[in-house]
Write a protein that holds these residues in place. Structure first.
Motif, short mmCIF file in Angstrom:
data_model
loop_
_atom_site.label_atom_id
_atom_site.label_comp_id
_atom_site.label_asym_id
_atom_site.label_seq_id
_atom_site.Cartn_x
_atom_site.Cartn_y
_atom_site.Cartn_z
N LEU A 13 0.86 -1.19 0.00
CA LEU A 13 0.00 0.00 0.00
C LEU A 13 0.89 1.23 0.00
CD1 LEU A 13 -2.60 -1.00 2.72
CD2 LEU A 13 -2.63 -1.50 0.30
N PHE A 15 0.92 5.31 0.36
CA PHE A 15 0.12 6.40 0.90
C PHE A 15 0.75 7.74 0.53
CE2 PHE A 15 -0.66 2.82 3.71
CZ PHE A 15 -2.04 2.84 3.82
N ALA A 17 1.57 11.17 1.92
CA ALA A 17 1.74 11.72 3.26
C ALA A 17 1.89 13.23 3.26
CB ALA A 17 2.94 11.08 3.93
N LYS A 28 4.70 7.20 1.10
CA LYS A 28 5.18 6.23 2.08
C LYS A 28 4.48 4.91 1.79
CE LYS A 28 6.00 9.58 5.73
NZ LYS A 28 5.74 9.93 7.14
N LYS A 30 3.71 0.68 2.85
CA LYS A 30 3.63 -0.39 3.85
C LYS A 30 3.40 -1.69 3.08
CE LYS A 30 3.14 -2.39 7.85
NZ LYS A 30 4.31 -2.78 8.58
N ILE A 51 -7.73 -1.52 5.25
CA ILE A 51 -6.54 -1.09 5.99
C ILE A 51 -6.37 0.43 5.89
CG2 ILE A 51 -4.01 -1.21 6.05
CD1 ILE A 51 -4.36 -4.16 5.06
N SER A 52 -6.61 0.99 4.70
CA SER A 52 -6.40 2.43 4.51
C SER A 52 -7.34 3.28 5.35
CB SER A 52 -6.53 2.79 3.03
OG SER A 52 -7.87 2.71 2.61
N LEU A 54 -8.03 2.81 8.32
CA LEU A 54 -7.43 2.91 9.65
C LEU A 54 -6.21 3.83 9.70
CD1 LEU A 54 -7.58 -0.88 10.52
CD2 LEU A 54 -9.18 0.90 11.24
N CYS A 55 -5.76 4.31 8.56
CA CYS A 55 -4.56 5.13 8.48
C CYS A 55 -4.89 6.60 8.34
CB CYS A 55 -3.71 4.69 7.28
SG CYS A 55 -3.19 2.97 7.39
N ASN A 56 -3.94 7.43 8.72
CA ASN A 56 -4.14 8.88 8.64
C ASN A 56 -3.93 9.41 7.22
OD1 ASN A 56 -4.64 9.11 11.38
ND2 ASN A 56 -2.48 9.33 11.88
N ASP A 57 -3.06 8.76 6.46
CA ASP A 57 -2.71 9.25 5.13
C ASP A 57 -3.67 8.69 4.08
OD1 ASP A 57 -0.51 10.61 6.20
OD2 ASP A 57 0.72 8.82 6.08
N LEU A 59 -4.73 6.85 0.66
CA LEU A 59 -4.22 5.77 -0.16
C LEU A 59 -3.94 6.29 -1.56
CD1 LEU A 59 -3.57 2.73 -0.24
CD2 LEU A 59 -5.93 2.35 -0.95
#
Length: 72
Positions: A13, A15, A17, A28, A30, A51-52, A54-57, A59
């Motif tokens: 993935l 992202f 940022a 970035k 993962k 999953i994305s 749950l992330c701050n950045d 996708l």
């Protein structure tokens, strides 16, 4: 005739940022290993989207990386 034997699959993935001083995106990544070899593209996309969330950045893109052994 040579054959390719699929050894493994990884989900990557990427992202976004933010932006640098020149206005280019800062990326970035993962990587998730041990992905089932027979997983479909739709299943990978659904997993990446889950999953994305749950992330701050944000996708940026989803990649599937397969590795194979070439045998004669």
């Amino acid at each position: 005739m040579a054959q390719a034997l699929l050894e493994g699959t990884k989900l990557r993935l990427v992202f976004e940022a933010g932006m640098d001083n020149e206005g280019n995106p800062i990326l970035k990544a993962k990587t998730f290993s041990n992905v089932k070899k027979d997983v479909s593209v739709d299943q990978l996309y659904q997993a990446a989207h889950a999953i994305s969330v749950l992330c701050n950045d944000m996708l940026y893109k989803v990649e599937r990386n397969d590795s194979s052994e070439i045998i004669a």
